[in-house]
Design a protein around this motif. Structure first.
Motif, mmCIF file in Angstrom:
data_model
loop_
_atom_site.group_PDB
_atom_site.id
_atom_site.type_symbol
_atom_site.label_atom_id
_atom_site.label_comp_id
_atom_site.label_asym_id
_atom_site.label_seq_id
_atom_site.Cartn_x
_atom_site.Cartn_y
_atom_site.Cartn_z
ATOM 1 N N SER A 1 89.111 46.855 24.405
ATOM 2 C CA SER A 1 90.177 45.947 23.976
ATOM 3 C C SER A 1 89.986 44.542 24.519
ATOM 4 C CB SER A 1 91.532 46.451 24.450
ATOM 5 O OG SER A 1 91.780 47.694 23.901
ATOM 6 N N SER A 2 89.409 44.445 25.719
ATOM 7 C CA SER A 2 89.239 43.114 26.288
ATOM 8 C C SER A 2 88.361 42.270 25.364
ATOM 9 C CB SER A 2 88.640 43.225 27.684
ATOM 10 O OG SER A 2 87.494 44.047 27.645
ATOM 11 N N LEU A 3 87.372 42.924 24.708
ATOM 12 C CA LEU A 3 86.517 42.186 23.772
ATOM 13 C C LEU A 3 87.330 41.694 22.573
ATOM 14 C CD1 LEU A 3 83.216 44.247 23.607
ATOM 15 C CD2 LEU A 3 83.693 42.125 24.839
ATOM 16 N N ILE A 4 88.211 42.556 22.072
ATOM 17 C CA ILE A 4 88.998 42.195 20.892
ATOM 18 C C ILE A 4 89.987 41.075 21.226
ATOM 19 C CG2 ILE A 4 90.679 43.050 19.219
ATOM 20 C CD1 ILE A 4 87.828 44.066 18.821
ATOM 21 N N ILE A 5 90.539 41.121 22.452
ATOM 22 C CA ILE A 5 91.469 40.059 22.839
ATOM 23 C C ILE A 5 90.738 38.720 22.845
ATOM 24 C CG2 ILE A 5 92.852 39.170 24.758
ATOM 25 C CD1 ILE A 5 93.584 42.122 25.355
ATOM 26 N N ILE A 6 89.508 38.723 23.355
ATOM 27 C CA ILE A 6 88.709 37.486 23.341
ATOM 28 C C ILE A 6 88.510 37.006 21.903
ATOM 29 C CG2 ILE A 6 86.415 36.538 23.854
ATOM 30 C CD1 ILE A 6 86.350 38.479 26.271
ATOM 31 N N LEU A 7 88.198 37.973 21.019
ATOM 32 C CA LEU A 7 87.982 37.645 19.605
ATOM 33 C C LEU A 7 89.231 36.997 19.005
ATOM 34 C CD1 LEU A 7 85.984 38.284 17.081
ATOM 35 C CD2 LEU A 7 87.652 40.079 16.607
ATOM 36 N N LEU A 8 90.401 37.592 19.302
ATOM 37 C CA LEU A 8 91.642 37.077 18.735
ATOM 38 C C LEU A 8 91.967 35.700 19.291
ATOM 39 C CD1 LEU A 8 93.952 40.245 18.649
ATOM 40 C CD2 LEU A 8 92.535 39.289 16.843
ATOM 41 N N VAL A 9 91.694 35.486 20.567
ATOM 42 C CA VAL A 9 91.994 34.191 21.179
ATOM 43 C C VAL A 9 91.079 33.122 20.588
ATOM 44 C CG1 VAL A 9 91.895 32.864 23.308
ATOM 45 C CG2 VAL A 9 92.928 35.142 23.304
ATOM 46 N N PHE A 10 89.782 33.419 20.529
ATOM 47 C CA PHE A 10 88.843 32.421 20.024
ATOM 48 C C PHE A 10 88.970 32.225 18.527
ATOM 49 C CE2 PHE A 10 86.993 32.924 24.161
ATOM 50 C CZ PHE A 10 86.569 31.632 24.447
ATOM 51 N N GLY A 11 89.432 33.273 17.831
ATOM 52 C CA GLY A 11 89.640 33.142 16.393
ATOM 53 C C GLY A 11 90.905 32.375 16.051
ATOM 54 N N LYS A 12 91.622 31.927 17.095
ATOM 55 C CA LYS A 12 92.846 31.142 16.906
ATOM 56 C C LYS A 12 93.840 31.859 15.983
ATOM 57 C CE LYS A 12 91.190 26.569 18.078
ATOM 58 N NZ LYS A 12 89.811 26.950 18.464
ATOM 59 N N VAL A 13 94.070 33.141 16.304
ATOM 60 C CA VAL A 13 95.048 33.900 15.526
ATOM 61 C C VAL A 13 96.454 33.382 15.811
ATOM 62 C CG1 VAL A 13 96.057 36.202 15.251
ATOM 63 C CG2 VAL A 13 93.597 35.926 15.348
ATOM 64 N N GLY A 14 96.634 32.886 17.036
ATOM 65 C CA GLY A 14 97.910 32.275 17.354
ATOM 66 C C GLY A 14 98.886 33.232 17.992
ATOM 67 N N THR B 1 103.017 34.128 18.555
ATOM 68 C CA THR B 1 104.413 33.894 18.205
ATOM 69 C C THR B 1 105.284 34.871 18.978
ATOM 70 O OG1 THR B 1 104.312 35.453 16.393
ATOM 71 C CG2 THR B 1 103.886 33.149 15.835
ATOM 72 N N ILE B 2 106.586 34.698 18.816
ATOM 73 C CA ILE B 2 107.540 35.547 19.525
ATOM 74 C C ILE B 2 107.352 37.018 19.145
ATOM 75 C CG2 ILE B 2 109.336 35.216 17.766
ATOM 76 C CD1 ILE B 2 110.130 35.316 21.480
ATOM 77 N N HIS B 3 106.825 37.258 17.934
ATOM 78 C CA HIS B 3 106.665 38.637 17.462
ATOM 79 C C HIS B 3 105.648 39.419 18.285
ATOM 80 C CE1 HIS B 3 109.274 37.841 14.168
ATOM 81 N NE2 HIS B 3 108.534 36.827 13.759
ATOM 82 N N LEU B 4 104.839 38.690 19.042
ATOM 83 C CA LEU B 4 103.847 39.354 19.896
ATOM 84 C C LEU B 4 104.523 40.278 20.915
ATOM 85 C CD1 LEU B 4 100.781 39.266 20.124
ATOM 86 C CD2 LEU B 4 101.021 37.595 21.958
ATOM 87 N N LEU B 5 105.813 39.981 21.209
ATOM 88 C CA LEU B 5 106.544 40.798 22.177
ATOM 89 C C LEU B 5 106.705 42.249 21.697
ATOM 90 C CD1 LEU B 5 109.265 38.294 23.383
ATOM 91 C CD2 LEU B 5 107.247 39.093 24.610
ATOM 92 N N TRP B 6 106.570 42.453 20.394
ATOM 93 C CA TRP B 6 106.655 43.827 19.877
ATOM 94 C C TRP B 6 105.433 44.649 20.269
ATOM 95 C CZ3 TRP B 6 110.736 46.169 17.907
ATOM 96 C CH2 TRP B 6 111.744 45.395 17.316
#
Lengths: 258, 268
Positions: free
Chosen positions: B132-145, B147-152
């Motif tokens: 998952s740490s790899l995917i989190i890096i991917l999402l951060v660098f991919g500028k997925v962004g 929002t408040i919905h991330l709290l879900w």
């Protein structure tokens, strides 16, 4: 009056012995269409009652298949009895089979912790006890080797050392002391004596009548799942030896097939 | 102690009391998986990444054949959903075998047997956390962004774990009594990916979408995608449905496990 540690009231342990037990779903499905399952009930214990108190060292004797180990496994909580009441008070440590609770790939040191955790102790507590356990077990530098390289004597040493160092209220020993050499057996006897003096309870299963006479004052005699005798060691052992030489009795108490 | 089945509260309390054992068995499972393997912890990454890779490949082929552009968000969505799926598959596989694979412990000593399937789930969780740490890096660098919905997300991930634990308890004990449960589980897991919205989104199925969401894992993955990638609130009815499946399922499975536990030692 000393406190009761183990109390069995009319305990029955039934095992369902299934001829060609369906152990796959496919077979179980096929069995649905048969009128009845092909099994009989084997009563390993047929209503056994006794009470064991603090500070008692009790031997259980009987022929193979008489129900001795079943009694130990019920005390240890491995089996839940079919009917009857079992009351156990205090922490139980069991030396039921050689190597039970050991993981072959872990080292001796890691297995000390694993064993303690299986008894419900904490990791920290076990690490604190490690030194004493090593001192008693005398397995030397093997302690950092995987357990699968141990001899059966080493298994027993380590098992006995752990079970007695965790300071249980009830200690169950099933026949395994026999694999130790004379010197270690003496050490074990001394420790068992020490346990008794501190008011702990020990239940000891053996076929070695010498050891039974030496360690236990009270002995239970089990035969075909029934408690035949409960009393002073000499008297009960004599009765057992009589039973052994009685002709025309099967060695293994297999139930009659209905 | 009596011969009666312990209540749920007693049983939970006992597992909590044996928590150090749970940690150690989890650690043992993790170690045993990688100790004698050449690639070591790389194995932990391999399986999840293979699933991500397969999903991405399938998606690219579909998009190219329909003449559409490849969208980064689509690929991020597949990567995101593949990980919980990989966790689910590995946890269920290991847990199903966890009681039968530890005959030595089950027949010889007393301890709350729940710790065996639960340790299998935790060990798989550990594997997936690495990937998952790899995917989190991917999402951060991919500028997925963000929002408040991330709290879900933590809520949804928690429900996925609970649902997995429920199935793990149930299947480990089913496999103890019927040894071919393992094969059935293997088949269902292999084909499950076609009927779970991992590589695609449920809405692409049109009026059949609710059928896919009836699988609690399907609605949870869908909710994960909606909140993290599409920045919307999850569908509350479906989330409530999945949550009740996970929580009630866990209670039910735990209860079944406790009842069956009495005959573990003699039936194994």
């Amino acid at each position: 009056m000393r406190a009761t540690r183990i109390c069995f009231q009319n305990v029955v342990q039934c095992f369902r012995v299934i001829r060609e037990r369906p152990d796959t779903l496919r077979e179980a499905f096929a069995h649905l269409f048969r009128s009845r399952m092909d099994y009989y009930n084997f009563e390993a214990l047929q209503g056994v009652s006794f009470a064991i108190h603090d500070g008692e060292v009790v031997g259980i004797i009987g022929r193979n298949g008489s129900g001795k180990s079943t009694i130990l496994k019920i005390i240890a909580g491995v089996y839940r009895p079919t009917s009857g009441i079992v009351q156990i008070s205090g922490k139980v440590a069991a030396l039921i089979e050689l190597g039970a609770g050991f993981h072959p790939d872990l080292t001796g040191r890691e297995n000390i912790v694993l064993n303690g955790l299986l008894l419900g102790l904490s990791r920290r507590k076990m690490q604190a006890l490690e030194k004493q356990i090593l001192h008693f077990a005398e397995v030397g530098e093997f302690i950092d080797s995987p357990i699968k390289q141990y001899s059966s004597g080493m298994f027993m040493r380590l098992g006995f050392a752990i079970a007695t160092e965790v300071d249980p209220d009830i200690l169950l020993i099933d026949e395994i002391l026999a694999v130790g050499d004379a010197a270690f057996q003496q050490k074990c006897s001394a420790r068992i004596d020490d346990f008794r003096q501190r008011g702990k309870t020990i239940v000891f299963v053996s076929h070695d009548m010498g050891a039974i006479r030496q360690l236990c004052r009270r002995v239970l005699l089990v035969h075909n799942g029934v408690l035949l005798g409960d009393g002073p060691a000499d008297q009960i052992v004599a009765r057992y030896e009589e039973l052994l030489h009685k002709p025309g009795d099967t060695v293994i108490s297999a139930p009659a097939i209905p | 102690m009596s011969d009666a089945t312990p209540t749920l509260a007693e049983s939970l309390k006992e597992v909590v009391h044996y928590r150090d054992l749970l940690y150690m068995l989890t650690w043992r499972d993790i170690k045993a998986r990688y100790k004698q393997s050449m690639m070591g912890f790389f194995w932990a990454l391999l399986m999840p990444l293979l699933i991500v890779g397969a999903g991405v490949l399938v998606r690219i082929v579909f998009l190219m054949s329909s003449g559409n552009h490849i969208n980064f968000l689509d690929l991020a969505s597949i990567a995101l959903k593949s990980l919980p799926w990989a966790f689910f598959v590995s946890a269920i596989k290991f847990a199903t075998n966890s009681l039968v694979g530890n005959v030595n412990l089950v027949t010889k000593i007393y301890f709350p047997r729940e710790v065996l399937p639960l340790a299998a789930v935790l060990a798989s969780l550990f594997d997936t956390a690495i990937a998952s740490s790899l995917i989190i890096i991917l999402l951060v660098f991919g500028k997925v962004g963000v929002t408040i919905h991330l709290l879900w997300a933590p809520v949804i991930l928690g429900l996925i774990i609970l649902f997995t634990a429920a199935l793990a308890l149930f299947l480990s004990c089913a496999n103890l009594f019927f040894r071919d449960v393992k094969y059935l589980v293997d088949i269902l897991l292999t084909f499950g990916i076609f009927f779970t919205p991992v590589f695609y989104e449920a809405r692409t199925m049109g009026k059949w979408a609710p059928l896919l969401l009836l699988n609690p894992l399907g609605s949870l993955l869908e909710a994960l995608n909606t909140t993290i990638i599409r920045h919307q609130g999850p569908s509350l009815p479906w989330l409530a449905y999945a949550a009740s499946c996970a929580i009630l399922g866990l209670f039910a499975a735990w209860r079944i496990f406790d009842r069956a536990e009495a005959s573990f030692a003699e039936s194994i």
